[in-house]
Design a protein around this motif. Structure first.
Motif, mmCIF file in Angstrom:
data_model
loop_
_atom_site.group_PDB
_atom_site.id
_atom_site.type_symbol
_atom_site.label_atom_id
_atom_site.label_comp_id
_atom_site.label_asym_id
_atom_site.label_seq_id
_atom_site.Cartn_x
_atom_site.Cartn_y
_atom_site.Cartn_z
ATOM 1 N N TYR A 152 19.824 -10.929 -7.830
ATOM 2 C CA TYR A 152 18.709 -9.805 -7.223
ATOM 3 C C TYR A 152 19.622 -8.616 -7.579
ATOM 4 C CZ TYR A 152 15.819 -13.011 -5.190
ATOM 5 O OH TYR A 152 14.782 -13.908 -5.041
ATOM 6 N N MET A 153 18.756 -7.579 -7.899
ATOM 7 C CA MET A 153 19.590 -6.074 -8.090
ATOM 8 C C MET A 153 18.924 -5.135 -7.240
ATOM 9 S SD MET A 153 19.873 -6.305 -12.332
ATOM 10 C CE MET A 153 20.771 -4.777 -12.380
ATOM 11 N N ALA A 154 19.431 -4.268 -6.585
ATOM 12 C CA ALA A 154 19.197 -3.053 -5.840
ATOM 13 C C ALA A 154 18.516 -2.123 -7.137
ATOM 14 C CB ALA A 154 20.052 -2.486 -5.239
ATOM 15 N N GLN A 155 17.714 -1.321 -6.700
ATOM 16 C CA GLN A 155 16.738 -0.464 -7.399
ATOM 17 C C GLN A 155 17.671 0.578 -7.891
ATOM 18 O OE1 GLN A 155 13.360 -0.800 -7.113
ATOM 19 N NE2 GLN A 155 13.024 0.708 -8.985
ATOM 20 N N GLY A 156 17.847 0.855 -9.129
ATOM 21 C CA GLY A 156 18.877 1.556 -10.027
ATOM 22 C C GLY A 156 19.966 1.094 -10.199
ATOM 23 N N SER A 157 20.465 -0.366 -9.881
ATOM 24 C CA SER A 157 21.575 -0.786 -10.383
ATOM 25 C C SER A 157 21.624 -1.219 -11.523
ATOM 26 C CB SER A 157 21.767 -2.034 -9.373
ATOM 27 O OG SER A 157 20.841 -2.875 -9.363
ATOM 28 N N THR A 158 22.771 -1.633 -12.223
ATOM 29 C CA THR A 158 23.013 -1.975 -13.792
ATOM 30 C C THR A 158 23.648 -3.201 -14.017
ATOM 31 O OG1 THR A 158 24.894 -0.549 -13.928
ATOM 32 C CG2 THR A 158 22.937 0.172 -14.230
ATOM 33 N N ILE A 159 23.495 -3.973 -14.899
ATOM 34 C CA ILE A 159 24.376 -5.168 -15.294
ATOM 35 C C ILE A 159 24.587 -5.157 -16.872
ATOM 36 C CG2 ILE A 159 22.351 -6.519 -15.456
ATOM 37 C CD1 ILE A 159 24.085 -9.068 -14.784
ATOM 38 N N GLU A 203 15.266 -2.451 -13.236
ATOM 39 C CA GLU A 203 13.810 -2.675 -14.002
ATOM 40 C C GLU A 203 13.904 -3.280 -15.345
ATOM 41 O OE1 GLU A 203 15.226 -0.163 -12.804
ATOM 42 O OE2 GLU A 203 14.188 0.431 -11.072
ATOM 43 N N ASN A 204 14.789 -3.119 -16.029
ATOM 44 C CA ASN A 204 14.666 -3.921 -17.634
ATOM 45 C C ASN A 204 14.904 -5.269 -17.440
ATOM 46 O OD1 ASN A 204 16.667 -1.126 -18.738
ATOM 47 N ND2 ASN A 204 14.283 -1.300 -18.966
ATOM 48 N N ALA A 205 16.027 -5.484 -16.369
ATOM 49 C CA ALA A 205 16.324 -6.881 -16.355
ATOM 50 C C ALA A 205 15.096 -7.777 -15.750
ATOM 51 C CB ALA A 205 17.489 -7.082 -15.175
ATOM 52 N N LYS A 206 14.218 -7.101 -14.870
ATOM 53 C CA LYS A 206 13.211 -7.734 -14.002
ATOM 54 C C LYS A 206 12.019 -8.088 -15.217
ATOM 55 C CE LYS A 206 10.829 -9.492 -11.072
ATOM 56 N NZ LYS A 206 11.052 -10.828 -10.622
ATOM 57 N N PHE A 216 15.292 -11.877 -16.471
ATOM 58 C CA PHE A 216 16.557 -11.886 -16.690
ATOM 59 C C PHE A 216 17.120 -12.200 -15.110
ATOM 60 C CE2 PHE A 216 21.148 -10.609 -16.587
ATOM 61 C CZ PHE A 216 21.847 -11.727 -17.161
ATOM 62 N N ILE A 217 16.519 -11.218 -14.485
ATOM 63 C CA ILE A 217 16.991 -11.565 -12.708
ATOM 64 C C ILE A 217 15.761 -12.230 -12.132
ATOM 65 C CG2 ILE A 217 18.578 -9.866 -12.879
ATOM 66 C CD1 ILE A 217 16.607 -8.032 -11.677
ATOM 67 N N ASP A 218 16.079 -12.696 -10.602
ATOM 68 C CA ASP A 218 15.041 -13.141 -9.790
ATOM 69 C C ASP A 218 14.291 -11.967 -9.009
ATOM 70 O OD1 ASP A 218 15.582 -16.212 -10.120
ATOM 71 O OD2 ASP A 218 17.632 -15.151 -10.050
ATOM 72 N N GLY A 219 14.585 -10.929 -8.861
ATOM 73 C CA GLY A 219 13.989 -10.048 -8.234
ATOM 74 C C GLY A 219 14.736 -8.592 -7.773
ATOM 75 N N ILE A 220 13.971 -7.714 -7.353
ATOM 76 C CA ILE A 220 14.676 -6.399 -7.047
ATOM 77 C C ILE A 220 14.483 -6.255 -5.684
ATOM 78 C CG2 ILE A 220 14.449 -4.013 -7.267
ATOM 79 C CD1 ILE A 220 13.343 -4.167 -9.934
ATOM 80 N N ALA A 221 15.805 -5.931 -4.908
ATOM 81 C CA ALA A 221 15.678 -6.048 -3.392
ATOM 82 C C ALA A 221 16.785 -4.921 -2.999
ATOM 83 C CB ALA A 221 16.156 -7.252 -2.930
ATOM 84 N N ASN A 222 16.320 -4.053 -1.976
ATOM 85 C CA ASN A 222 17.003 -2.873 -1.538
ATOM 86 C C ASN A 222 17.945 -3.230 -0.514
ATOM 87 O OD1 ASN A 222 16.281 -0.995 -3.788
ATOM 88 N ND2 ASN A 222 14.148 -1.036 -2.737
ATOM 89 N N SER A 223 17.819 -4.391 -0.092
ATOM 90 C CA SER A 223 18.654 -4.939 1.027
ATOM 91 C C SER A 223 18.926 -6.383 0.881
ATOM 92 C CB SER A 223 18.149 -4.336 2.534
ATOM 93 O OG SER A 223 16.940 -5.399 2.575
#
Length: 433
Positions: free
Chosen positions: A115-122, A181-184, A188-195
């Motif tokens: 899971y990635m927070a909004q605006g994070s990168t990988i 957003e790109n990863a979602k 590539f990721i399972d979701g976007i979560a801010n916490s």
């Protein structure tokens, strides 16, 4: 009768319902252990992660959340961490709250869910140095774990290898770096979560008891001594202490400092899983050889073997050959500067007793490098060659190498030996009349 049983059942259900409710809640309650992976990835990070996973295993955790915010670090430590996560035996989630660059990519994809927070990168997982051998090893590690976890191995490999092109995603010559957003978009990721709570909600995990595994003081200590800019300093302290011990009499502060510096350098690598105790053994053998060489005249097999053993041990305790030589170069410069300072500041008596030979090699000190034959003094002979000022003189049946008292004596002149100075025979011409 039936009415009585129905009434009894109703009463019992009312009386015991609170207890039954609490029992259901207890069974539904889940524990999530949170492990923070922040900053440089090094053997200290692996030490903390390994201990955290063991704690979660021992306490029967239902989930481990790795909250990630890193620019990367050592490849060997990232591989060790990946292996520990994959073999944890507990469901794992990577929560990228800011960035998972370089070594952080391997750690993230090692988890069951990402899971990635909004605006994070990988991404941007290129090795340093960028060589074919390093990239081949690193991308193979990334691909293997990605395939094991059901993720697109080409996407992962493109984060490390700039020669990989993925249409519509990354051009050849560039490294892939994905936003949340790109990863979602490409799954590539399972979701976007801010916490983390949003993560728990998305994986349908309710009534979560969250345990944040804080770093102990010792965890912090192991992490600090393994930092890239601290390790060569520790190596320098070891060498400076060793030199201080050599130039001062007895075992003192220099020896203690040397043991501390080398102990922390190699101890950090051993604790962090990047080296075994065998590496420390090789280093100690190297030091013993160097001490033996210092006690013997000249420079021979002990000195060469000692230097090789020390260099090999440092290489084995480092992430790569380049890093090892960087450590040794920095340590060499610091040690040279410190040694010059120490020689100036330490009492001259202590330095001279250790480094310089105090006994003077002269006659007053009882030193005679050759036998002086004083029996020749006063004897007379003839020069059998010109003396300019050295030449041949015949004394009886002996031909001697002599030096004239003056600058020149011709051949066939009568001479007299007037002085013996070491191996020098001084003669004077005998004037007629």
């Amino acid at each position: 009768m039936f009415a009585f049983l129905a009434l009894l059942t109703t009463v019992l259900s009312i009386l015991f319902n609170p207890f039954m409710g609490s029992m259901v809640f207890s069974q539904a309650n889940k524990s999530a252990y949170v492990v923070n992976i922040k900053g440089e990835i090094n053997p200290g990070t692996y030490y903390y992660v390994r201990n955290s996973i063991e704690k979660a295993q021992n306490e029967d955790a239902d989930l481990i959340v790795f909250e990630i915010d890193t620019m990367g670090g050592r490849v060997d430590s990232a591989v060790n961490i990946s292996d520990a996560i994959v073999s944890a035996g507990i469901p794992t989630v990577a929560y990228i709250n800011k960035k998972a660059e370089s070594a952080g990519v391997l750690i993230s994809i090692s988890c069951d869910k990402i899971y990635m927070a909004q605006g994070s990168t990988i991404g941007s997982a290129e090795t340093i140095p960028y060589t074919e051998k390093n990239i081949s090893y690193w991308t193979s590690q990334l691909r293997t774990v990605a395939q094991q976890k059901g993720r697109d191995s080409d996407v992962v490999a493109a984060m490390a290898d700039r020669d990989i092109k993925i249409e519509g995603l990354v051009d050849k010559g560039k490294l892939l770096n994905l936003t949340s957003e790109n990863a979602k978009e490409i799954d590539f990721i399972d979701g976007i979560a801010n916490s983390r709570n949003e993560v728990y909600s998305d994986i349908k995990m309710n009534n979560v008891t969250e345990i944040v595994v804080e770093k102990t003081l010792f965890d912090e200590f192991v992490n600090i001594i393994n930092l890239t800019f601290i390790a060569p300093v520790l190596l320098s302290i070891g060498f400076i202490g060793l030199i201080t011990e050599i130039i001062t009499p007895g075992f003192g502060i220099g020896g203690i400092i040397s043991i501390l510096g080398f102990g922390l350098f190699f101890g950090g690598s051993v604790l962090g899983g990047s080296a075994s105790t065998f590496v420390l053994f090789i280093f100690l053998i190297g030091l013993i050889f160097l001490v033996l060489e210092a006690l013997a005249p000249g420079f021979g097999i002990f000195g060469i073997s000692g230097i090789l053993a020390v260099v090999v041990s440092i290489i084995m305790a480092s992430n790569s050959l380049l890093q090892a030589f960087a450590y040794m170069f920095v340590a060499f410069i610091i040690t040279i500067i410190a040694t010059v300072f120490l020689i100036k500041k330490l009492p001259k008596r202590k330095i001279s007793k250790t480094l310089l030979l105090e006994t003077k090699l002269n006659k007053e000190g009882g030193f005679v490098p050759y036998k002086e034959n004083t029996d020749y003094i006063g004897k007379v002979g003839n020069s059998v060659s010109d003396l300019r000022p050295s030449g041949k003189v015949q004394i009886g049946n002996e031909i001697l190498d002599c030096i004239s008292e003056t600058s020149y004596i011709e051949k066939n002149k009568a001479v007299k030996i007037i002085k013996i100075d070491g191996n020098k025979i001084i003669v004077r011409e005998i004037k007629e009349g």
